[in-house]
Enzyme design. Sequence first.
Site, PDB file in Angstrom:
ATOM      1  CE  LYS A 277      -5.551  -2.155   0.256  1.00 58.81           C
ATOM      2  NZ  LYS A 277      -5.314  -3.568   0.580  1.00 58.81           N
TER       3      LYS A 277
ATOM      4  CB  CYS B  82       4.284  -2.566  14.594  1.00 60.37           C
ATOM      5  SG  CYS B  82       3.059  -1.983  15.751  1.00 60.37           S
TER       6      CYS B  82
ATOM      7  CG  PHE C 119       0.045  -9.746   7.315  1.00 60.94           C
ATOM      8  CD1 PHE C 119       0.141 -10.789   8.233  1.00 60.94           C
ATOM      9  CD2 PHE C 119       1.224  -9.100   6.952  1.00 60.94           C
ATOM     10  CE1 PHE C 119       1.368 -11.173   8.765  1.00 60.94           C
ATOM     11  CE2 PHE C 119       2.450  -9.468   7.478  1.00 60.94           C
ATOM     12  CZ  PHE C 119       2.516 -10.514   8.388  1.00 60.94           C
TER      13      PHE C 119
ATOM     14  CB  SER D 223       6.243  -2.464   4.940  1.00 59.74           C
ATOM     15  OG  SER D 223       5.711  -2.079   3.690  1.00 59.74           O
TER      16      SER D 223
ATOM     17  CD  GLU E 209       9.060  -4.548  10.478  1.00 60.79           C
ATOM     18  OE1 GLU E 209       8.902  -4.007   9.376  1.00 60.79           O
ATOM     19  OE2 GLU E 209       8.251  -4.440  11.425  1.00 60.79           O
TER      20      GLU E 209
ATOM     21  NE  ARG F 244       0.451 -11.762   3.999  1.00 63.81           N
ATOM     22  CZ  ARG F 244       1.682 -11.628   4.456  1.00 63.81           C
ATOM     23  NH1 ARG F 244       2.393 -10.573   4.113  1.00 63.81           N
ATOM     24  NH2 ARG F 244       2.212 -12.528   5.257  1.00 63.81           N
TER      25      ARG F 244
HETATM   26  P1  NAD Z   1       2.507  -3.939   3.625  1.00 64.74           P
HETATM   27  O1  NAD Z   1       3.149  -2.605   3.576  1.00 64.74           O
HETATM   28  O2  NAD Z   1       3.024  -5.016   2.739  1.00 64.74           O
HETATM   29  O3  NAD Z   1       0.935  -3.816   3.275  1.00 64.74           O
HETATM   30  C1  NAD Z   1       0.106  -2.898   3.957  1.00 64.74           C
HETATM   31  C2  NAD Z   1      -1.037  -2.500   3.034  1.00 64.74           C
HETATM   32  O4  NAD Z   1      -0.521  -1.830   1.889  1.00 64.74           O
HETATM   33  C3  NAD Z   1      -1.864  -3.667   2.502  1.00 64.74           C
HETATM   34  O5  NAD Z   1      -3.219  -3.323   2.543  1.00 64.74           O
HETATM   35  C4  NAD Z   1      -1.377  -3.851   1.073  1.00 64.74           C
HETATM   36  O6  NAD Z   1      -2.401  -4.344   0.221  1.00 64.74           O
HETATM   37  C5  NAD Z   1      -0.952  -2.451   0.677  1.00 64.74           C
HETATM   38  N1  NAD Z   1       0.200  -2.470  -0.232  1.00 64.74           N
HETATM   39  C6  NAD Z   1       1.314  -3.253  -0.113  1.00 64.74           C
HETATM   40  N2  NAD Z   1       2.183  -2.988  -1.117  1.00 64.74           N
HETATM   41  C7  NAD Z   1       1.615  -2.023  -1.883  1.00 64.74           C
HETATM   42  C8  NAD Z   1       2.033  -1.331  -3.050  1.00 64.74           C
HETATM   43  N3  NAD Z   1       3.208  -1.576  -3.643  1.00 64.74           N
HETATM   44  N4  NAD Z   1       1.209  -0.409  -3.574  1.00 64.74           N
HETATM   45  C9  NAD Z   1       0.011  -0.133  -3.004  1.00 64.74           C
HETATM   46  N5  NAD Z   1      -0.441  -0.770  -1.895  1.00 64.74           N
HETATM   47  C10 NAD Z   1       0.347  -1.699  -1.323  1.00 64.74           C
HETATM   48  O7  NAD Z   1       2.537  -4.397   5.172  1.00 64.74           O
HETATM   49  P2  NAD Z   1       2.119  -5.796   5.789  1.00 64.74           P
HETATM   50  O8  NAD Z   1       3.157  -6.813   5.435  1.00 64.74           O
HETATM   51  O9  NAD Z   1       0.701  -6.089   5.520  1.00 64.74           O
HETATM   52  O10 NAD Z   1       2.220  -5.470   7.354  1.00 64.74           O
HETATM   53  C11 NAD Z   1       3.408  -5.634   8.086  1.00 64.74           C
HETATM   54  C12 NAD Z   1       4.099  -4.311   8.314  1.00 64.74           C
HETATM   55  O11 NAD Z   1       3.209  -3.431   9.003  1.00 64.74           O
HETATM   56  C13 NAD Z   1       5.323  -4.420   9.203  1.00 64.74           C
HETATM   57  O12 NAD Z   1       6.348  -3.618   8.670  1.00 64.74           O
HETATM   58  C14 NAD Z   1       4.862  -3.880  10.541  1.00 64.74           C
HETATM   59  O13 NAD Z   1       5.877  -3.349  11.352  1.00 64.74           O
HETATM   60  C15 NAD Z   1       3.896  -2.831  10.103  1.00 64.74           C
HETATM   61  N6  NAD Z   1       2.948  -2.491  11.156  1.00 64.74           N
HETATM   62  C16 NAD Z   1       3.103  -1.284  11.776  1.00 64.74           C
HETATM   63  C17 NAD Z   1       2.269  -0.921  12.820  1.00 64.74           C
HETATM   64  C18 NAD Z   1       2.453   0.395  13.517  1.00 64.74           C
HETATM   65  O14 NAD Z   1       1.581   0.787  14.279  1.00 64.74           O
HETATM   66  N7  NAD Z   1       3.554   1.086  13.288  1.00 64.74           N
HETATM   67  C19 NAD Z   1       1.245  -1.789  13.218  1.00 64.74           C
HETATM   68  C20 NAD Z   1       1.092  -3.007  12.549  1.00 64.74           C
HETATM   69  C21 NAD Z   1       1.964  -3.352  11.510  1.00 64.74           C
END
Ligand code: NAD
Length: 489
Positions: A175, A284, A151, A228, A389, A179
Site C-alpha cells: 500500500k 529519517c 511518502f 511516523s 521531529e 501522497r
Molecule cells: P505517516 O505515518 O503519516 O504515514 C505512513 C503510512 O501510514 C502511509 O501509508 C499512511 O497512509 C498510513 N497512515 C497514516 N496515518 C494513518 C492512520 N491514522 N491510520 C492508518 N494508516 C495511516 O508517515 P509519513 O508522513 O508518510 O512519513 C514520514 C515519517 O516516516 C517520518 O516520521 C519519518 O521519520 C518516517 N520514516 C522512517 C524511516 C525509518 O526507517 N525509520 C524511513 C522513512 C521515513
Amino acid sequence: MDVARLQNYIDGEWVEAQTGEYSDVVNPARGELLARVPLSSSTDIDRAVKSCARAFAQWRNTPPSARARYLFRLKELMEDRFDELAEVQTREHGKTIDESRGETRRGIEQVEVATGVPTLMQGYNLEDIASGIDEHCFFQPIGVFSHIAPFNFPFMVPLWFIPYAIAAGNTFVVKPSPRVPLSQTRVIELFEQADFPPGVVNMVHGANEATNAILHHPEVAGVTFVGSTAVGRDIIYKTCGQTGKRVIAQCGAKNFIVLMEDCDLEKSMAGLMTSFFGNTGQRCLAGANLVVVGGDSFYKKAVDAFIEAAAAIRVGDGMDESVQMGPLQNAQSKERVLGYIEKGVKEGATLALDGRNLKIADPNLPQDCFLNPSVFVDLTPEMTLAREEIFGPVAGILRAANIDRAISMIHDNPYGNAAAIYTSSGQAAQRFRHDVKCGNIGINIGIPAPVAFFPFGGMKDSFFGTLHGQGKDAIRFFTEAKVVVERWF
Ligand code: NAD
C-alpha cells in the site's frame, strides 16, 4: 484536463478500486495535478489478500533459484528504465533529480541482494545430535505479508521488504503512500512485465481504511510499516500485537550530529549539508541537531561555516540539474515546518538563517511548498525544536562542553534512529560507536544509511519490532524456522 485515475493491481490485473473517494497527486514544485489516487476500501484489501493467499500455495513450492530468476528480470527492467523511474520520483515528491537517481540505485540494490535467496535462506543441520539421530533446521515461507509505505522515499522504501518477502516464497500486498503513489505504480508495472505469477505481488492504493483492513485481515501473516512514530507505535505495532501478526515498524527520528573540535571542518561541510538539507530534510536519517563540542572560537567558526554553506544551497524545481534542494512534498508539510519555526522563535531560540525569505531558482514557480534552509543557533535540548521531529529543512545548533554531555543529549531524546560524530580522534569515535543508543551510527558520515546487505532499524521510539528490513534480517523476518529430528531404523 484529462488526469489519470490510478488503479489497483490485483491478481495480475489492473482494476478500479471499490471506492468513490480519490485524492489528488500534485507535483509540489509546479503545482500541476499529476493523477488521482483511489482511497481504497477494505473490500479492495480483501480481494488483494485473497489473491495473495491463492498464489502462495504454488509460489512457495517454486524453487528459490527459480524465484530469484524473476527478480533478475525485474532488476534488468529497472536498469532499463532507470532515468524514467528517477523522474517519476522527482515529479511526485519534489526531491532533486540527483537524489531520485540515488534512491533508484538504492532500491535496485535491494532487488540485487534478494536474488541471493538460494544462499540467504539456507538452514543448518547437525548429524548425530544423539546416536543415529540427525537434526535439521529449515527456514520456510509463511504466507501473505504487506507493506504500508511513507511518502519520503516513494520508490525505495517498499523495496526494503518486497523483494526479500517474495524471494523467500511469500506473497505480498503493498500500500503506497497516497501522497506519492506513482513510483510504486511504475514498479508494479515492471513486476507485471517481469512476468511474476498473478497474486505474488498486489498493490492497493489507499489511506487509513486500507491500512486498518491490512492490520485486521486474518490471512495477513505480517506487516511492515515505515512512517511516523504516532502511527507506527500506536496503531501498527499495537494492532499487530492484538491481531497476532509479525511486525516491523520503522518510525520517526530526531538525529544528532556531533562536531568535535578536532574534526576537519572544511571536509565535513558537504556531508553536513546533505545530511541536514538533502531531500529537503524529509529523511529519517537526516541530521536535525548539530552539537558543537569545543571552545568559543571553534563554535563560532563552525556556526559561521554551517550558515554560509546552508545559505548557498540552490532551491528550486528538482528537475533542474543545478538545483540542490527541492520543495517540501506538499503545502501541509510546509505549514507544519513554518509552525515549528514560529515556535522556535517564540521559545527564544535565535533564528540565524531564516528560510522563510524565499530565494527560488525560478521565481515564477508557485511558492506553496518551497522553503529555503533555516538555521537556529544557541538551541537548548529542552526546546521543542531540539526535541521533536520537524521533517523539513530546519537545523538546530546546540553546544556541549564535552563528548559525555553530547551523548547524554542524544540519550535524553526519545528517538534513536541515527547519530553521527565528526572527529579525527579514534578514541572519541570508538566511544561514540560503543555507547550511543541508536540503530545507525555515522563516523565522519552524515547519513549512515545501511546498504542492502545490512539490517536497517532504529532504537527507542524509532523502531518497534525485533528483526529489521534488508539483507539477512529481512529473510529471517519473512520465514519461520522449522526443526526436523530424524532417525531411521
Ligand atoms: P505517516 O505515518 O503519516 O504515514 C505512513 C503510512 O501510514 C502511509 O501509508 C499512511 O497512509 C498510513 N497512515 C497514516 N496515518 C494513518 C492512520 N491514522 N491510520 C492508518 N494508516 C495511516 O508517515 P509519513 O508522513 O508518510 O512519513 C514520514 C515519517 O516516516 C517520518 O516520521 C519519518 O521519520 C518516517 N520514516 C522512517 C524511516 C525509518 O526507517 N525509520 C524511513 C522513512 C521515513
